[in-house]
Write an enzyme that holds these catalytic residues in place. Structure first.
Site, PDB file in Angstrom:
ATOM      1  CB  THR A 153      75.164  18.018 -13.513  1.00 30.69           C
ATOM      2  OG1 THR A 153      74.071  18.923 -13.646  1.00 30.69           O
ATOM      3  CG2 THR A 153      74.930  16.824 -14.427  1.00 30.69           C
ATOM      4  CE  LYS A 207      71.418  18.964 -16.336  1.00 29.61           C
ATOM      5  NZ  LYS A 207      72.291  19.783 -15.487  1.00 29.61           N
ATOM      6  CE  LYS A 220      79.556  17.384 -15.022  1.00 31.31           C
ATOM      7  NZ  LYS A 220      79.132  18.196 -13.867  1.00 31.31           N
TER       8      LYS A 220
END
Length: 294
Positions: free
Chosen positions: A103, A178, A246
């Site tokens: 990711t 995502k 994050k």
């Protein structure tokens, strides 16, 4: 007689997600798998458990492979294992495909796709959703960005660890999808945390409440899978708060670039910061409730 391997595959990064994903490529996909991990011991453990082989560098792992997968920490890690002096891009063959399950930002996905094109191999950004359990059970959702021809070539290999694999658009579109996934989860978990907190303060039986409301419009995966452990104050069942922060940081940076307004996401990111300050860096994302109960 054992079946001959389907493809020559490398997997770079054997964390909580990568380790089982690489295992499915070997066991379920019947691919010839070479692994690389910064901590050599983990790569050796993987080989003793699954077979295949371990390489000393990403470049060595990628040499002569049809498909090279990576699942590492962030943009910088990704650049290091691809573009670094010992990176996979230094040795990949023309016509091969690099599949990135990290990711990361849409920006780095586009950068690497451009670089791969110059070197005559394919690139797919393919972040995943489903957490550690999804990786271990081989039922991840994989959101891909890239060219359709490259995607069609890679999809049967990705299928080894996935329940759903979709091409969302050109390079970077997987990462953008995502981000939407994480934006939607952040708001849902906060809503569930507030609902449980309110129910407890009102003296209701949370199990009974959830049994009823989960069958209606309030129902969600988070409610179904996390309400019980949240109610018990247990927060070690999945995706860590550090990782979520994050990811939300990536979402908020992209929103700054594209002009999207993410007021709830920005707020929930700050709530997760408070959870980190409570000592919950490695708690799962449902620990937003802990902040309300402190």
């Amino acid at each position: 007689m054992e079946e001959s391997p389907m493809a020559k595959v490398a997997f770079i990064g054997l964390g909580v997600m990568g380790y089982p994903m690489a295992g499915h490529l070997k066991a379920r996909g019947n691919h010839d798998v070479t692994v690389y991990n910064r901590t050599t011991e983990k790569a050796e453990n993987w080989v003793s458990e699954h077979g295949g082989s371990a390489a000393a560098t990403p470049a060595e792992a990628a040499r002569g492979k049809d498909f090279v997968f990576a699942c590492v920490g962030n943009d910088d890690d990704l650049r290091s294992v691809t573009l670094g002096p010992d990176g996979a891009f230094q040795s990949m063959s023309a016509g091969s495909v690099f599949i990135d399950n990290t990711t990361a930002s849409a920006e780095v996905a586009r950068e690497l796709a451009d670089e791969a094109e110059k070197r005559s191999f394919g690139f797919i950004d393919a972040p995943v959703s489903g957490g550690q359990a999804g990786a271990e059970n081989g039922v991840l959702t994989v959101m891909c960005g890239g060219e359709s021809g490259t995607f069609e070539k890679a999809k049967p290999v990705i299928d080894s660890y996935a329940r759903m694999v979709g091409l969302m658009g050109p390079a970077g579109a997987g990462q953008l999808t995502k981000m939407i996934n994480q934006i939607c989860i952040a708001g849902l978990v906060q809503g569930l945390a507030e609902g449980i907190h309110f129910g407890k303060k009102a003296g209701l039986d949370i199990e009974k409440v959830v049994e009823v409301i989960s069958k209606g419009a309030a129902g969600s995966w988070q409610m179904e899978n996390r309400h019980k452990t949240m109610n018990e104050g247990k927060y070690d069942f999945g995706f860590a708060v550090d990782w979520m922060r994050k990811d939300l940081g990536i979402c908020l940076s992209e929103a700054d670039r594209n002009g999207a307004k993410l007021p709830v996401t920005a707020l929930v990111d700050q709530f997760y910061k408070e959870v980190q300050e409570l000592g919950g860096k490695r708690w799962d994302t449902s620990s937003l409730l802990a902040r309300l109960e402190k």
